[in-house]
Design an enzyme around this catalytic site. Structure first.
Site, PDB file in Angstrom:
ATOM      1  N   SER A  80       0.437  -1.353  -0.309  1.00  0.00           N
ATOM      2  CA  SER A  80      -0.033  -0.261   0.075  1.00  0.00           C
ATOM      3  C   SER A  80       0.684   1.634   0.194  1.00  0.00           C
ATOM      4  CB  SER A  80      -0.884  -0.121   0.884  1.00  0.00           C
ATOM      5  OG  SER A  80      -1.723   1.567   1.337  1.00  0.00           O
ATOM      6  N   TYR A 102      -1.254  -0.915  10.535  1.00  0.00           N
ATOM      7  CA  TYR A 102      -2.027  -1.531   9.648  1.00  0.00           C
ATOM      8  C   TYR A 102      -0.864  -1.065   8.640  1.00  0.00           C
ATOM      9  CZ  TYR A 102      -3.748  -1.391   4.720  1.00  0.00           C
ATOM     10  OH  TYR A 102      -4.631  -1.719   3.342  1.00  0.00           O
TER      11      TYR A 102
HETATM   12  P1  NDP Z   1     -11.456  -6.026   0.624  1.00  0.00           P
HETATM   13  O1  NDP Z   1     -11.927  -6.222   2.127  1.00  0.00           O
HETATM   14  O2  NDP Z   1     -12.149  -5.656  -1.174  1.00  0.00           O
HETATM   15  O3  NDP Z   1     -10.176  -7.901   0.235  1.00  0.00           O
HETATM   16  C1  NDP Z   1      -9.903  -8.348   1.310  1.00  0.00           C
HETATM   17  C2  NDP Z   1      -9.614  -9.965   0.307  1.00  0.00           C
HETATM   18  O4  NDP Z   1      -9.047 -10.767   1.392  1.00  0.00           O
HETATM   19  C3  NDP Z   1     -10.886 -10.182   1.113  1.00  0.00           C
HETATM   20  O5  NDP Z   1     -11.081 -10.960  -0.194  1.00  0.00           O
HETATM   21  C4  NDP Z   1     -11.177 -11.426   2.118  1.00  0.00           C
HETATM   22  O6  NDP Z   1     -11.390 -12.458   1.600  1.00  0.00           O
HETATM   23  C5  NDP Z   1      -9.515 -11.645   2.650  1.00  0.00           C
HETATM   24  N1  NDP Z   1      -8.879 -12.141   2.830  1.00  0.00           N
HETATM   25  C6  NDP Z   1      -8.936 -11.307   4.295  1.00  0.00           C
HETATM   26  N2  NDP Z   1      -8.538 -12.217   5.460  1.00  0.00           N
HETATM   27  C7  NDP Z   1      -8.283 -13.481   4.865  1.00  0.00           C
HETATM   28  C8  NDP Z   1      -7.823 -14.225   5.698  1.00  0.00           C
HETATM   29  N3  NDP Z   1      -7.350 -14.266   6.426  1.00  0.00           N
HETATM   30  N4  NDP Z   1      -7.586 -15.931   4.777  1.00  0.00           N
HETATM   31  C9  NDP Z   1      -7.664 -15.648   3.050  1.00  0.00           C
HETATM   32  N5  NDP Z   1      -8.145 -14.258   2.473  1.00  0.00           N
HETATM   33  C10 NDP Z   1      -8.427 -13.231   3.830  1.00  0.00           C
HETATM   34  O7  NDP Z   1      -9.918  -5.030   0.307  1.00  0.00           O
HETATM   35  P2  NDP Z   1      -9.098  -4.595  -1.083  1.00  0.00           P
HETATM   36  O8  NDP Z   1      -9.686  -5.352  -1.985  1.00  0.00           O
HETATM   37  O9  NDP Z   1      -9.290  -3.075  -0.658  1.00  0.00           O
HETATM   38  O10 NDP Z   1      -7.725  -4.934  -0.414  1.00  0.00           O
HETATM   39  C11 NDP Z   1      -6.715  -6.407  -0.921  1.00  0.00           C
HETATM   40  C12 NDP Z   1      -5.724  -5.532  -0.616  1.00  0.00           C
HETATM   41  O11 NDP Z   1      -5.314  -3.751  -1.417  1.00  0.00           O
HETATM   42  C13 NDP Z   1      -5.346  -5.362   1.019  1.00  0.00           C
HETATM   43  O12 NDP Z   1      -3.896  -6.791   1.045  1.00  0.00           O
HETATM   44  C14 NDP Z   1      -5.322  -4.014   0.915  1.00  0.00           C
HETATM   45  O13 NDP Z   1      -4.734  -4.066   2.259  1.00  0.00           O
HETATM   46  C15 NDP Z   1      -4.197  -3.912  -0.176  1.00  0.00           C
HETATM   47  N6  NDP Z   1      -4.965  -2.539  -0.307  1.00  0.00           N
HETATM   48  C16 NDP Z   1      -5.959  -1.551  -0.714  1.00  0.00           C
HETATM   49  C17 NDP Z   1      -6.100   0.061  -0.583  1.00  0.00           C
HETATM   50  C18 NDP Z   1      -7.954   0.217  -0.692  1.00  0.00           C
HETATM   51  O14 NDP Z   1      -8.003   1.138  -1.245  1.00  0.00           O
HETATM   52  N7  NDP Z   1      -9.026  -0.867  -0.825  1.00  0.00           N
HETATM   53  C19 NDP Z   1      -5.304   0.674  -1.331  1.00  0.00           C
HETATM   54  C20 NDP Z   1      -3.495  -0.241  -0.782  1.00  0.00           C
HETATM   55  C21 NDP Z   1      -4.030  -1.640  -0.514  1.00  0.00           C
HETATM   56  P3  NDP Z   1     -12.323 -13.122   2.844  1.00  0.00           P
HETATM   57  O15 NDP Z   1     -12.680 -12.520   3.793  1.00  0.00           O
HETATM   58  O16 NDP Z   1     -13.421 -13.849   2.357  1.00  0.00           O
HETATM   59  O17 NDP Z   1     -11.146 -14.373   3.259  1.00  0.00           O
END
Ligand code: NDP
Length: 249
Positions: free
Chosen positions: A144, A157
């Site tokens: 990020s 975070y």
């Molecule tokens: P979402 O919350 O939409 O996606 C997060 C995903 O991670 C979900 O599909 C969730 O699925 C999965 N996840 C969470 N915990 C677990 C676990 N323990 N095991 C397996 N899967 C897991 O958010 P984003 O798409 O925004 O996030 C994706 C990445 O992008 C993250 O790493 C985030 O930090 C990064 N990011 C996002 C930004 C933003 O502004 N949105 C900016 C910068 C970086 P499930 O709950 O079904 O397991």
């Protein structure tokens, strides 16, 4: 957009929503076989169906990146064989003032964003090294822009993301000589479910106001960047990519 990823086999963590879903879609539409990994089986099944309906190949694998991945790896190998493209995208963002002492949130973020990423990387390192010996192999970590910023309430975070950025740079010194590219992607604001798990109304309101001021990227914008990076010729490694909304300064 699509790219040439025919004959590639990918695993995308956090494919159940947001950025991970869009990464999986662009990889599948570019010809890769894609294993979809997250905890919510229903979401993964829907995405696998959508990819199949488009003529692509996907496998839904319900797993927690913080747990034992043996069954998940076996399922992926059984369906697709070894993988050559690993996208560590799963993550959680929980924000509160440090003075609240929310070590439950700290542990969840460290366990998922850092230890989970390492757990998945370990599970597929042998595949990547074998693939890199003769063909193209990629480890893509979704960090990020927060890795470089300072602002209140997100200390843990952003620390996990700074760790991912530093880990990626250092892993590259080990894996690059083995033929495995390591790409660290640092998105800015992106529309997704990421903030939905926060429980502090003041922090929520601050983020909502920021998103009003700066229209976020779509998850597909980040998916496109990953598709582009993975489809470069084998000798080209995009090591570090910051992808921000134009209005985010
Ligand atoms: P979402 O919350 O939409 O996606 C997060 C995903 O991670 C979900 O599909 C969730 O699925 C999965 N996840 C969470 N915990 C677990 C676990 N323990 N095991 C397996 N899967 C897991 O958010 P984003 O798409 O925004 O996030 C994706 C990445 O992008 C993250 O790493 C985030 O930090 C990064 N990011 C996002 C930004 C933003 O502004 N949105 C900016 C910068 C970086 P499930 O709950 O079904 O397991």
């Amino acid at each position: 957009m699509t790219y040439d990823l025919n004959n590639r086999t990918a695993v995308v963590t956090g494919a159940a929503s947001g950025i991970g879903t869009e990464i999986a879609l662009v990889l599948a539409r570019s010809g890769a076989k894609v294993a979809l990994l997250a905890r919510r089986a229903d979401r993964l099944a829907d995405l696998a169906d959508k990819i199949a309906a488009e003529g692509g190949q996907a496998l839904a694998v319900s797993a927690d990146v913080t747990g034992d991945l043996t069954a998940a790896v076996d399922a992926i190998h059984g369906a697709f064989g070894p993988v050559d493209l690993v996208v560590n995208n799963a993550g959680v963002m929980l924000a509160n003032p440090l003075t609240e002492g929310r070590d439950d949130e700290w542990h969840r973020m460290i366990d998922t964003n850092l230890k989970g990423l390492l757990n998945v990387t370990k599970a597929f390192t042998a595949d990547l090294v074998a693939a890199g010996a003769s063909g193209t192999a990629d480890l893509v970590n979704i960090s990020s822009i927060g890795a470089h910023l300072t602002f209140p309430n997100y200390a843990v975070y952003t620390a996990t993301k700074a760790a991912v950025t530093h880990l990626s740079a250092n892993l590259r010194t080990e894996l690059g000589p083995l033929g495995v590219r390591v790409t660290n992607v640092e998105p800015g604001l992106v529309t997704s479910e990421l903030a939905d798990h926060m429980d502090n109304p003041e922090v929520d309101a601050h983020l909502a106001a920021w998103r009003e001021e700066v229209p976020p990227l779509n998850p597909a914008d980040v998916g496109d960047v990953v598709g582009f990076a993975a489809s470069r010729p084998k000798h080209v490694n995009l090591r570090q990519i910051m992808v921000l909304p134009t209005l985010q300064v």
